[in-house]
Structure formats: structure tokens, C-alpha cells
Design a protein around this motif. Structure first.
Motif, PDB file in Angstrom:
ATOM      1  N   ASP A 194       7.146   5.151   1.413  1.00  0.00           N
ATOM      2  CA  ASP A 194       6.304   6.283   1.805  1.00  0.00           C
ATOM      3  C   ASP A 194       5.411   6.758   0.664  1.00  0.00           C
ATOM      4  N   LEU A 195       4.890   5.821  -0.099  1.00  0.00           N
ATOM      5  CA  LEU A 195       3.957   6.147  -1.171  1.00  0.00           C
ATOM      6  C   LEU A 195       2.525   6.168  -0.625  1.00  0.00           C
ATOM      7  N   LYS A 196       1.587   6.624  -1.449  1.00  0.00           N
ATOM      8  CA  LYS A 196       0.193   6.711  -1.033  1.00  0.00           C
ATOM      9  C   LYS A 196      -0.575   5.466  -1.467  1.00  0.00           C
ATOM     10  N   PRO A 197      -1.460   4.945  -0.609  1.00  0.00           N
ATOM     11  CA  PRO A 197      -2.245   3.756  -0.979  1.00  0.00           C
ATOM     12  C   PRO A 197      -3.166   4.033  -2.172  1.00  0.00           C
TER      13      PRO A 197
ATOM     14  N   TYR B 101       1.506   5.237 -10.027  1.00  0.00           N
ATOM     15  CA  TYR B 101       2.823   5.824 -10.214  1.00  0.00           C
ATOM     16  C   TYR B 101       3.416   5.332 -11.538  1.00  0.00           C
TER      17      TYR B 101
ATOM     18  N   ASN C  84      -4.569  -0.853  -1.851  1.00  0.00           N
ATOM     19  CA  ASN C  84      -5.343  -0.039  -0.924  1.00  0.00           C
ATOM     20  C   ASN C  84      -5.102  -0.446   0.513  1.00  0.00           C
TER      21      ASN C  84
ATOM     22  N   THR D 209      -2.692   4.456  -5.301  1.00  0.00           N
ATOM     23  CA  THR D 209      -2.256   5.561  -6.160  1.00  0.00           C
ATOM     24  C   THR D 209      -1.430   5.035  -7.328  1.00  0.00           C
TER      25      THR D 209
ATOM     26  N   THR E 218      -0.285   1.280  -6.282  1.00  0.00           N
ATOM     27  CA  THR E 218      -0.120   0.692  -4.951  1.00  0.00           C
ATOM     28  C   THR E 218      -1.459   0.110  -4.471  1.00  0.00           C
TER      29      THR E 218
ATOM     30  N   SER F 239       0.814  -1.214   0.000  1.00  0.00           N
ATOM     31  CA  SER F 239       0.000   0.000   0.000  1.00  0.00           C
ATOM     32  C   SER F 239       0.849   1.266   0.000  1.00  0.00           C
ATOM     33  N   ASN F 240       2.109   1.154   0.428  1.00  0.00           N
ATOM     34  CA  ASN F 240       2.946   2.358   0.499  1.00  0.00           C
ATOM     35  C   ASN F 240       4.366   2.167  -0.039  1.00  0.00           C
TER      36      ASN F 240
ATOM     37  N   TYR G 245       9.271  12.094  -8.644  1.00  0.00           N
ATOM     38  CA  TYR G 245       8.487  12.415  -7.454  1.00  0.00           C
ATOM     39  C   TYR G 245       9.399  13.006  -6.378  1.00  0.00           C
TER      40      TYR G 245
ATOM     41  N   THR H 266       4.971  10.828 -10.713  1.00  0.00           N
ATOM     42  CA  THR H 266       3.508  10.862 -10.625  1.00  0.00           C
ATOM     43  C   THR H 266       2.868  11.167 -11.976  1.00  0.00           C
TER      44      THR H 266
END
Length: 250
Positions: free
Chosen positions: A214-217, A221, A250, A219, A248, A138-139, A180, A170
Motif C-alpha cells: 500500500d505504498l504510493k507510486p 522511501y 510509476n 515515491t 517505487t 508501484s505500490n 511510516y 518517509t
């Protein structure tokens, strides 16, 4: 004797502007366009580029039908991620096309341009970078990046692979200068391996693993591999892998 008044002055200016406007409107407008793709001489596949010329190069045009022995060059906006180019603001005429980038350009391409045409450009890329995706959470996204020399380029000139790179962005325009950036770039989304002191044959057998954290769930890329050589590459141009789209969990 004619008396000069403000009205006379304004009338004269108006006439002058009208004449200049008509002369400007009578200039010939671009009436031709050219498009095509960079093609690998050996594989016949398109050579991946980047959006916005980020460390990739450009295409020079020399207009040959003005009787000038050494005409000056002008450039297009460059090559897109799929290796294509396009220029829609040309005039009919004779042009020499010279692509500049991370490849050897051997054959001079001369075009008698009339209307809209497609002209592909054969080149010999310096390197073949590759990126593959491993674990996705997720991240985080784990990748492996590698590079090898193009045998056809090595036959022309030995070159040392000096860097192998993994990039996460992104947008689909991700490249060495566009990736990013968060936390004042304390979290690194451009992973660079300095291979200047490593034998090319060793580099070709290695896969360099890296985890983007440290990525966003949930999302999307964009990922690319890149590599460059240090010999006969004064602008430090990079070759690029194909563009990967990864989401990524959820």
C-alpha cells in the motif's frame, strides 16, 4: 531623610537590572567543539547510528579538570545515521568520553580539548544487521532482513539476538521508533521477528522476507534493518544497517 518615591524605586531597579545584565554578558561563552565517529574495532568502519537517538544511545561527557573526584556526566545530541557526533558548545578543558549504546566500549578516551578537535571512538557492536531489496512495484517493496552476532562481541560476552527488524520510513531518520504510519498503523511498516528462542547460529543463516504494501507510486522511501540482543542491554538498544533509498515505480 530621603523621601522614597516611585521614581527612586524604578531607578534602583534599572540599576540592578543593568548590573545583572553586565554580569550575564561577562560570562564566558563556549570556545571549543568536538566531533568524531563511532568506529568498529574489528572492521575499522563507522558504526551506523540513528538520527534523534531512537533506541541507539548517546555520548556522555565527563569534565575532568574541576578537581571533582566523580564528575557528573552530560550528553550530546547523540549519533547520526552515519555514526558521527558533534558538540559545538564546549569549553576548553579535559574530558572523558563514554559512548553508551548497542556495543561494548572498552577503551577510555580522555581528551585535552583546545579549540576544534576530532576524536573517533572505538567500539565493539553487538550485532550486524543487514537489509536487501528485492521486487519493487508501484505500490510495494519486498525486502530481506538478517542479523548475525559480532564475533568480537561474543568473545567478550555471549548474547542472544532477540529481534530482527525491517523498517520503512518517509525520511532518512527512520528507526525503530520513527517509521511510516498510516491507517492507524493497521498497515505495518515496522516488521519485527522475535528470535528470542532461536539459536544465534540459525539466525545468522536466515533471511527474513517481508513486503511493505500500500505504498504510493513514484515515491521515495527509506529502509533500514535493525537487530538487538537481550543480554546486557537494559535500554533495548538496536544496531542498525546502512540506510537504503528506494523509489517505487510509476
Amino acid at each position: 531623610m530621603m523621601k522614597i518615591t516611585k521614581n527612586n524605586i524604578f531607578l534602583g531597579l534599572a540599576c540592578s537590572l543593568s548590573i545583572l545584565s553586565c554580569a550575564k554578558d561577562n560570562y564566558e561563552k563556549p570556545n571549543a567543539s568536538l566531533k568524531g565517529v563511532l568506529v568498529d574495532v574489528a572492521t575499522k568502519n563507522p558504526v551506523n547510528g540513528v538520527v534523534g537517538n531512537g533506541n541507539f544511545g548517546n555520548l556522555q561527557f565527563f569534565q575532568m579538570d574541576y578537581g571533582v573526584p566523580n564528575p557528573a556526566a552530560f550528553t550530546t545530541a547523540g549519533f547520526k545515521a552515519d555514526g558521527t557526533y558533534a558538540n559545538q558548545t564546549l569549553f576548553n578543558g579535559k574530558y572523558k568520553l563514554v559512548p553508551r549504546g548497542p556495543y561494548f566500549y572498552q577503551d577510555t578516551v580522555t581528551v585535552d580539548l583546545k579549540g576544534s578537535m576530532q576524536v573517533d571512538l572505538p567500539v565493539v557492536p553487538f550485532t550486524y544487521p543487514k537489509i536487501t531489496v528485492g521486487e519493487i512495484t508501484s505500490n510495494s517493496i519486498t525486502v530481506k532482513v538478517s542479523a548475525k552476532r559480532n564475533a568480537a562481541a561474543e568473545a567478550i560476552m555471549p548474547q542472544q539476538i532477540s529481534a530482527v527488524v525491517a523498517l520503512l520510513g518517509t525520511t532518512a531518520g527512520v528507526n525503530y521508533n520513527n517509521y511510516y504510519v498510516v491507517n492507524n498503523n493497521t498497515t505495518n511498516y515496522r516488521y519485527v521477528v522475535n528470535t528470542s528462542a532461536v539459536n544465534n547460529n540459525v539466525i545468522a543463516t536466515n533471511e527474513y522476507s517481508y513486503t511493505f504494501k500500500d505504498l504510493k507510486p513514484g515515491t521515495t522511501y527509506f529502509l533500514r534493518g535493525a537487530s538487538r540482543v537481550s543480554t546486557n542491554n537494559p535500554s533495548n538498544y538496536y544496531n542498525y544497517s546502512e540506510l537504503l533509498t528506494v523509489k517505487t515505480s510509476n
